[in-house]
Design a protein around this motif. Structure first.
Motif, mmCIF file in Angstrom:
data_model
loop_
_atom_site.group_PDB
_atom_site.id
_atom_site.type_symbol
_atom_site.label_atom_id
_atom_site.label_comp_id
_atom_site.label_asym_id
_atom_site.label_seq_id
_atom_site.Cartn_x
_atom_site.Cartn_y
_atom_site.Cartn_z
ATOM 1 N N HIS A 81 0.832 -1.213 0.000
ATOM 2 C CA HIS A 81 0.000 0.000 0.000
ATOM 3 C C HIS A 81 0.864 1.260 0.000
ATOM 4 C CE1 HIS A 81 -2.043 3.243 2.271
ATOM 5 N NE2 HIS A 81 -3.135 2.835 1.671
ATOM 6 N N VAL A 82 0.669 2.128 -0.988
ATOM 7 C CA VAL A 82 1.349 3.425 -1.001
ATOM 8 C C VAL A 82 0.311 4.550 -1.031
ATOM 9 C CG1 VAL A 82 2.990 4.930 -2.181
ATOM 10 C CG2 VAL A 82 3.410 2.468 -2.104
ATOM 11 N N LEU A 83 -0.503 4.588 -2.085
ATOM 12 C CA LEU A 83 -1.623 5.527 -2.119
ATOM 13 C C LEU A 83 -2.874 4.699 -2.369
ATOM 14 C CD1 LEU A 83 -0.022 8.434 -4.174
ATOM 15 C CD2 LEU A 83 -0.610 8.473 -1.743
ATOM 16 N N ALA A 124 5.802 10.269 -5.176
ATOM 17 C CA ALA A 124 4.398 10.311 -5.592
ATOM 18 C C ALA A 124 3.623 11.370 -4.812
ATOM 19 C CB ALA A 124 3.748 8.943 -5.386
ATOM 20 N N SER A 157 -0.229 12.735 -3.420
ATOM 21 C CA SER A 157 -1.615 12.357 -3.108
ATOM 22 C C SER A 157 -2.556 13.495 -3.481
ATOM 23 C CB SER A 157 -1.747 12.014 -1.624
ATOM 24 O OG SER A 157 -1.485 13.163 -0.838
ATOM 25 N N ASP A 174 -4.884 15.154 -1.504
ATOM 26 C CA ASP A 174 -5.391 16.062 -0.468
ATOM 27 C C ASP A 174 -4.592 17.357 -0.368
ATOM 28 O OD1 ASP A 174 -3.550 13.946 0.271
ATOM 29 O OD2 ASP A 174 -3.526 14.818 2.286
ATOM 30 N N LYS A 198 -2.692 20.185 1.452
ATOM 31 C CA LYS A 198 -1.834 19.886 2.587
ATOM 32 C C LYS A 198 -1.848 20.954 3.674
ATOM 33 C CE LYS A 198 -0.189 15.923 0.959
ATOM 34 N NZ LYS A 198 -0.891 15.854 -0.318
ATOM 35 N N PHE A 199 -1.401 22.162 3.375
ATOM 36 C CA PHE A 199 -1.186 23.120 4.459
ATOM 37 C C PHE A 199 -1.792 24.490 4.143
ATOM 38 C CE2 PHE A 199 2.514 20.187 4.758
ATOM 39 C CZ PHE A 199 2.155 19.598 5.948
ATOM 40 N N VAL A 256 6.536 4.830 3.189
ATOM 41 C CA VAL A 256 5.509 5.070 2.159
ATOM 42 C C VAL A 256 4.311 4.134 2.279
ATOM 43 C CG1 VAL A 256 7.049 6.075 0.438
ATOM 44 C CG2 VAL A 256 6.664 3.600 0.471
ATOM 45 N N TRP A 277 1.509 9.158 4.968
ATOM 46 C CA TRP A 277 2.892 9.522 4.607
ATOM 47 C C TRP A 277 2.984 10.746 3.705
ATOM 48 C CZ3 TRP A 277 5.354 9.667 -0.137
ATOM 49 C CH2 TRP A 277 4.671 9.089 -1.221
ATOM 50 N N PRO A 278 2.024 10.985 2.774
ATOM 51 C CA PRO A 278 2.196 12.175 1.925
ATOM 52 C C PRO A 278 2.222 13.475 2.739
ATOM 53 C CG PRO A 278 0.592 10.681 0.949
ATOM 54 C CD PRO A 278 0.848 10.187 2.345
ATOM 55 N N THR A 279 1.402 13.545 3.789
ATOM 56 C CA THR A 279 1.401 14.745 4.627
ATOM 57 C C THR A 279 2.709 14.834 5.412
ATOM 58 O OG1 THR A 279 -0.957 14.382 4.851
ATOM 59 C CG2 THR A 279 0.020 16.034 6.298
ATOM 60 N N LYS A 303 5.511 13.575 4.578
ATOM 61 C CA LYS A 303 6.590 13.885 3.640
ATOM 62 C C LYS A 303 6.636 15.392 3.361
ATOM 63 C CE LYS A 303 6.123 13.675 -0.917
ATOM 64 N NZ LYS A 303 6.087 13.254 -2.339
ATOM 65 N N GLU A 304 5.452 15.950 3.079
ATOM 66 C CA GLU A 304 5.391 17.369 2.720
ATOM 67 C C GLU A 304 5.897 18.230 3.880
ATOM 68 O OE1 GLU A 304 4.754 17.884 -0.387
ATOM 69 O OE2 GLU A 304 4.837 20.074 -0.271
ATOM 70 N N ARG A 305 5.560 17.798 5.110
ATOM 71 C CA ARG A 305 6.014 18.565 6.279
ATOM 72 C C ARG A 305 7.538 18.466 6.414
ATOM 73 N NH1 ARG A 305 2.722 16.570 10.151
ATOM 74 N NH2 ARG A 305 1.153 18.165 9.718
ATOM 75 N N LYS A 318 9.707 17.794 4.199
ATOM 76 C CA LYS A 318 10.355 18.462 3.081
ATOM 77 C C LYS A 318 10.480 19.959 3.342
ATOM 78 C CE LYS A 318 8.498 18.846 -1.053
ATOM 79 N NZ LYS A 318 7.568 18.368 -2.103
ATOM 80 N N ARG A 319 9.369 20.521 3.850
ATOM 81 C CA ARG A 319 9.387 21.977 4.079
ATOM 82 C C ARG A 319 10.272 22.341 5.269
ATOM 83 N NH1 ARG A 319 3.247 23.883 2.425
ATOM 84 N NH2 ARG A 319 3.079 22.380 0.722
#
Lengths: 980, 268
Positions: free
Chosen positions: A663-665, A812, A814, A816, A818-819, B230, B235-237, B239-241, B243-244
């Motif tokens: 599972h990744v996305l 990759a 997603s 959503d 983010k901030f 991953v 994880w995408p959130t 990762k983004e945090r 990274k910044r």
């Protein structure tokens, strides 16, 4: 006949599901107070009886003493008003019964013989005073008359004795021999054989449709005249299977009009792939296209990935659970049967049904007899079937969609697909290649053969009518399949124990053996060797039966010993049923008698060519007139609550999408859990690469403009993967056409133009087709409540599935937001293209211009997007599809559980701008620090709409158009299926 | 950080998570053999050659007759003395998801005494359907399995994980520190039975328990399905945090500590 019958009933002392179960049936409008469930095992033996102590031992093994109680030959004691027992009809797959039998065999060290079995059934104890009408509805909801037997008792009738033990053994008459069939008939009688089947000399009834037309019957007549003998029934049935629309795809293969002399498949689908592969040269990603059970592309230097998407529509109309289950485990076999056997690693699905909140009064017979199943029953059954298939097989099911339209009420579409993974080579041998050689043994592996699914292939090529044979319904057995899948893909393949493999799908042995016989040049089959579920089947039935969970393999003689030992060790039944030859003939014997002996060439290529003629259908529709409200708040909420747009998360969480650890996305993304357009899965643990999957379909565009419809479907499927960061040159496509009335010139014209779209879209993007499937007669012919004939045809439906290899899953993106403070862009141009849109469907307005993809612009844009994601400039990306920009923005905000403040440009009416479904667009959010770099990449193609922040979605164009709190949008988005 | 002790990861009859479980152990430093249950029964492989026995996740026998029940019957009917002998040695047993259901039906947990009667049940989820989603787990005891773990974040995927037992059994399990992991909210506060934090209605939010001697663990969620960064749902959130903030991305997830703990046991 079993001499000893015992009945063991198991119930929970405190059933944890009682509330959910009761609530479910109450929600169907049945005012019961409680619905209790008792699991029943009926044990029938003839060789030996069980003592009371032994039966207690069995009861203990069938139940859990902590939370359950069992009773032996004694009814469950409870307070209730009605008892309804639902079991299977004879011959229907009973997985629970089989497992119980195996447990008893294991415990007592003996094997059940012929005429001995364990049957499972469910006893529902109903609390509540139901009217006869409600009781009838309940019975209809609990059982399906095509597969289930139902027995009802009142509390008084139940008394102290409870329900009667029932042992649904199959009883067949005397053994039937093969017989010759006289084809020296007038055309009318010949046509009847094609339409209704061979006249059975014993029963005096027709055996069921061969779906052979007169031209085909004449070709068969001529062939046997040349041979100087009458055809045997086995031969006719076999030809009907091999020549069926389902197997030979005659509509896609036949010349059409003057401009498609080589047929649509060669001209549009195969040609697109050939052109792309040639252009790509050394960078070609295709490994195996169209010829095998799945298509395959390169994953990395060591692995390839396969994909195949199938449909299982007609069976799902009759038994949605069994139909969908059989569909998904069937397409798993297209993976196991690819090359020398790939490991199924991802399942995908798609369901087209009627609106589940409607109950259209349609019947398969006059006088309100044989009603269709209501859309909700079909939808829920299909959802459940695909789930059980994937879950029990240990294959994650992340990707899928549901699409609702009133024209799917008679014939639902159930799409099931599987991705497989395999090493490209083992011990220097390429695993995607296979060849049966003369002398190899024909080995059937897996389940036994029964009457299930006889005439399945021909059946799905015919419109559903009242004479549809009940044998078309079958239930899959995922564990039997899991057992042979494991031993083949994880053991036998790499031991090099066989030379070729294919699955037994439509047409059963008649198709799988005859297909593999082309590799060696012939076959010699001993039909009486085939293991049967029950005695009494005729040779033609054994040959074409579609009993599930079977593979056919070519095993070299010197390896048969080792092969059989391995299968036995894994508790997998395997039987040598003949030999592959190089005689050029397909020979089948039964008890020493030759029941089939025809040229392989005639069997595969003797089919007379058809020439199809089309007739244009208009594609120019006036722009509809309707007003635009000042505020769009209500429209936004209504759009989010449309069934084709709203959340179907109950499916995502019911489908295991994490097994195998890749599972990744997943199917839902972001803390707000919104359903994504694409998913990403790792299929090789130590690789950084992953497999992206997305799908596109726009059935409402088809009637307006099938060419644009096809382009839109391709674009949506491709764009879903672009949004993840998968480059265009790593994407391949699969096509699934589910058409209707494909004998009508108008429908064929639409088909032709959709196929033209398929060519232009694929070649334009450089994304090759690797596999495809078509189902051409998705029509329901029946009656309304007043016995008037009714035909309901599905809207011409094209599903495009995309599979792509992500070079580095850690890069990759997603969907959503983010901030707070991130910038919101729409990339790509919005046109006034509302034809076929969800917006017009919501307004109940017809006509309009179908969105047209500017493929050159899209291609440039997608390349830039890949670069921007690779450079880490993109915080989220989401494709704009059904419902348009405003719906997509709301989904991105909901997924991130964060608001947006946006302004849209003027120049177009705001509702048209916000709900247009122009293809090629993506919503992207970007960190403020990346603004300059991002805008530099896209230039004028990226339109800054505003920024992320707050708890409302606010959109203005000078004045405020929409301002909705996240909570209100989420409520609308989750409302339609909240009770599922 | 490796051990020469070897794991036996069971397969067959619908068990389906054997490969990723073996990978997780391998990455933590322990080699394993994936062994078909029939090869053990036939004597082609011997349990005593191994130090860790794993019943991985899956749908053995399709969950027919109650999840894990049919497979437990097969073990009890064919391998019971081998298993008893294994339990008597300095060995560990791990059951994940369907494996936990098998252990519960075999009485390997809680196993207050050597009779090992069935004491707990994993009933159908309260919602009556399979539930696949990420959950947060917090250790509820300090033992070899939980050492150094603040929390796990990994998927559940089961139709029958609704832990239950008698009040006396629960009291004893809790008193003797046998609750290994509980379902908690994102902030690690108790789930209090609330869906979806407690995904199945499990009594006292119990996600996993050990045997009385601590050498057997049954766990409903799947740490082996989220070995990598991953694999984590969010994880995408993250990762983004990161990274910044200019920080590097981790490659592993916090769930690997669970497998390292097992390896550490055999190194000591």
């Amino acid at each position: 006949m079993a001499s000893y019958v015992h009945r063991i009933e198991v119930h929970y002392t405190h059933d944890p599901r009682l509330q959910t179960r009761t609530g479910r049936y109450r929600s169907l409008g049945i005012p019961l107070r409680e619905l209790h469930l008792v699991d029943v095992y009926t044990i029938a033996t003839s060789g030996r009886d069980f003592s009371p102590e032994e039966l207690s031992r069995i009861g203990a093994q069938l139940s859990n003493p902590i939370v359950q109680r069992y009773s032996v030959d004694r009814p469950t004691e409870a307070d209730f008003d009605y008892a309804i027992e639902v079991g299977f009809l004879p011959g229907v797959t009973d997985n629970v019964g089989t497992t119980a039998r195996q447990t008893i065999e294991d415990s007592f060290g003996f094997r059940f013989g012929e005429g001995e079995a364990v049957f499972s059934s469910q006893l529902y104890l109903v609390v509540g005073d139901l009217t006869p009408g409600s009781r009838e509805r309940l019975v209809a909801a609990l059982g399906n008359p095509l597969i289930n037997r139902v027995h009802e008792k009142s509390r008084e009738e139940y008394g102290e004795k409870g329900m009667e033990p029932v042992t649904p053994f199959v009883h067949l008459g005397d053994l039937q021999a093969a017989g010759a069939v006289d084809l020296d008939l007038f055309d009318a009688e010949l046509a009847r054989i094609g339409k209704e089947g061979i006249l059975d000399p014993v029963t005096g009834e027709r055996r069921g449709p061969l779906a052979l037309d007169l031209a085909q019957l004449h070709a068969i007549q001529d062939y046997f005249r040349r041979l100087g003998r009458k055809p045997m029934d086995v031969e006719l049935e076999s030809l009907a299977q091999t020549w069926s629309e389902h197997c030979k795809h005659t509509i896609f293969a036949s010349p059409m009009d003057d401009d498609v002399p080589r047929g649509l498949y060669k001209t549009c689908i195969q040609a697109a792939t050939n052109t792309i592969r040639k252009d790509r040269g050394e960078n070609d990603i295709c490994v195996s296209v169209f010829t095998d059970n799945s298509g395959a592309i390169i994953f990395d230097d060591e692995h390839l990935v396969t994909c195949k998407v199938e449909t299982h529509n007609s069976p799902s109309a009759l038994d949605p659970f069994g139909g969908a289950l059989t569909g998904i485990v069937g397409v798993n076999r297209d993976t196991i049967g690819f090359g020398l056997g790939a490991k199924p690693c991802i399942n995908i699905y798609g369901f087209c049904t009627g609106d589940p909140d409607t109950e259209p009064p349609l019947f398969r017979a006059r006088n309100r007899e044989n009603p269709i199943l209501p859309p909700r029953r079909i939808f829920e059954g299909a959802v459940s079937g695909v789930g059980v298939g994937g879950n029990c097989s240990g294959i994650p099911t992340p990707q899928g969609w549901c699409y609702f339209h009133d024209r799917y009420v008679g014939k639902p579409l159930v799409f099931a697909g599987t991705v497989g993974v395999m090493p490209r080579a083992h011990d220097g041998k390429l695993l995607h290649e296979k060849q049966a050689l003369p002398g190899d043994l024909i080995v059937m592996v897996g389940g036994r053969v029964g009457k299930d699914g006889i005439h399945g292939a021909t059946f799905s090529s015919e419109a559903l009518d009242p004479e549809s044979p009940v044998t078309a319904v079958q239930i899959g057995d995922p564990i039997t399949q899991k057992k042979f899948s494991d031993v083949i893909v994880k053991e036998a393949r790499d031991l090099d124990l066989y030379r070729s493999i294919t699955d037994n799908g439509a047409g059963g042995l008649s198709c799988s053996v005859a297909e593999m016989a082309r590799e060696s040049g012939g076959c010699h089959v001993l039909l009486d060797r085939v293991p049967l579920k029950y005695p009494g089947m005729a040779p033609w039935e054994i040959w074409i039966s579609e009993s599930q969970e079977r593979m056919t393999l070519a095993v070299p003689e010197e390896k048969i010993g080792a092969f059989m030992v391995l299968m036995r060790k894994r508790d997998v039944e395997a039987t040598a049923i003949g030999t592959f030859t190089d005689t050029g003939r397909c020979v089948v014997k039964y008890n020493g008698e030759t029941v089939m002996d025809i040229d392989l060439d005639f069997l595969h290529d003797g089919l007379p060519e058809k020439h199809l003629v089309t007739e244009p259908v208009t594609t120019a529709y006036p722009e509809p007139e309707f007003g635009c409200p000042d505020r769009l708040d209500d429209l936004l909420l209504a759009m989010l609550a449309r069934k084709n747009i709203c959340s179907k998360e109950f499916i995502s969480t019911r489908y295991d999408h994490t097994v195998q650890g890749g599972h990744v996305l997943g199917p839902v993304q972001g803390s707000g859990r919104v359903q994504a357009a694409a998913t990403l899965t790792k299929v090789v643990p130590d690789s950084t690469k992953g497999v992206g999957l997305s799908q596109g379909l726009f059935p409402t565009y088809s009637e307006l403009d099938p060419y644009r419809m096809a382009l839109a479907a391709i674009d949506a499927a491709v764009r879903g993967l672009i949004a993840l960061g998968i480059p265009l040159d790593a994407i391949a496509l699969l096509d699934n056409f589910c058409w209707c009335s494909s004998d009508e010139p108008g429908r064929l014209w639409q088909l032709k133009h959709a196929a033209f779209g398929c060519y232009d879209g694929a070649v334009g993007f450089g994304t090759p087709y690797i596999s495809g499937k078509d189902s051409m007669f998705n029509d329901f012919s029946g009656f309304d409540a007043d016995s008037n004939p009714v035909k309901v045809s599905v809207p011409p439906t094209l599903l495009i599935t995309s599979i792509g290899v992500h070079p580095d899953v850690t890069a990759a993106v997603s969907m959503d937001a983010k901030f707070e403070g991130d910038l919101v862009y729409v990339v790509g141009e919005t046109g006034e293209e509302l034809g076929g849109s969800e917006y017009l469907a919501h307004l109940g307005v017809e006509g309009g211009t179908v969105p047209l993809l500017d493929i050159e612009a899209a291609k440039v844009r997608y390349g830039r997007m890949t670069g921007a994601i690779e450079r880490g400039l993109v915080a989220s990306a989401f494709p704009v599809t059904h419902g348009g920009l405003l719906v997509a923005l709301a989904k991105v905000a909901l997924a991130g559980e964060i608001g947006m403040d946006l302004a849209i440009p003027g120049g177009m009416r705001s509702d048209r701008y916000l709900f247009s479904e122009s293809p090629g667009r993506l919503i992207v959010t970007v960190a403020p620090g990346d603004r300059e770099a991002f805008e530099e990449v896209f230039g004028g193609d990226a339109h800054l709409l505003g920024h992320v922040g707050g708890t409302t979605l606010r959109v203005s164009a000078g004045e405020v158009l929409v301002e909705q709190p996240l909570a209100a949008m989420e409520a609308a988005y989750r409302a339609p299926f909240g009770g599922y | 950080m490796t051990t020469t002790a070897k794991a036996l990861v069971m397969s067959g009859y619908g068990i389906n998570s054997e490969m990723e479980t073996a990978v997780a152990l391998m990455r933590a430093g322990m080699a394993s053999d994936i062994v078909h249950i029939n090869d053990l029964i036939a004597g082609e492989k011997t349990l005593s050659d191994y130090r860790l026995l794993v019943f991985p996740g899956g749908f053995s026998y399709g969950d027919d007759m109650g999840a894990g029940n049919a497979c437990a019957n097969r073990v009890r009917n064919n391998l019971w003395s081998d298993v008893e002998e294994f339990l008597a040695g300095d060995n560990l047993v791990l059951g994940i998801c369907n494996g936990f259901q098998i252990l519960a039906n075999l009485g390997l947990v809680p196993a207050f005494d050597e009779d090992r009667p069935r004491e707990i049940a994993l009933m159908p989820n309260r919602k009556g359907v399979l539930e696949c989603r990420f959950v947060t787990l917090k250790p509820a005891a300090e033992n070899l399995w939980t050492r150094g773990i603040t929390h796990l974040y990994c998927p559940v995927s089961h139709g029958e994980g609704n832990f239950t037992c008698s009040e006396e059994t629960l009291a004893r399990i809790e008193r003797e520190g046998m609750v290994a992991f509980r379902y908690v909210r994102d902030d690690l506060s108790p789930a209090g039975g609330e869906y979806p934090y407690n995904p199945n209605g499990a009594l006292a939010d119990i996600a996993g328990i050990t045997s009385a001697d601590g050498k057997v663990l049954g766990l409903m969620p799947h740490p082996e399905r989220a070995m990598e960064f991953v694999n984590l749902y969010d994880w995408p959130t993250r990762k983004e945090r990161l990274k910044r903030e200019g920080k590097p991305l981790p490659s592993e997830s916090m769930n690997m500590q669970f497998f390292r703990n097992i390896v550490a046991y055999f190194r000591e």
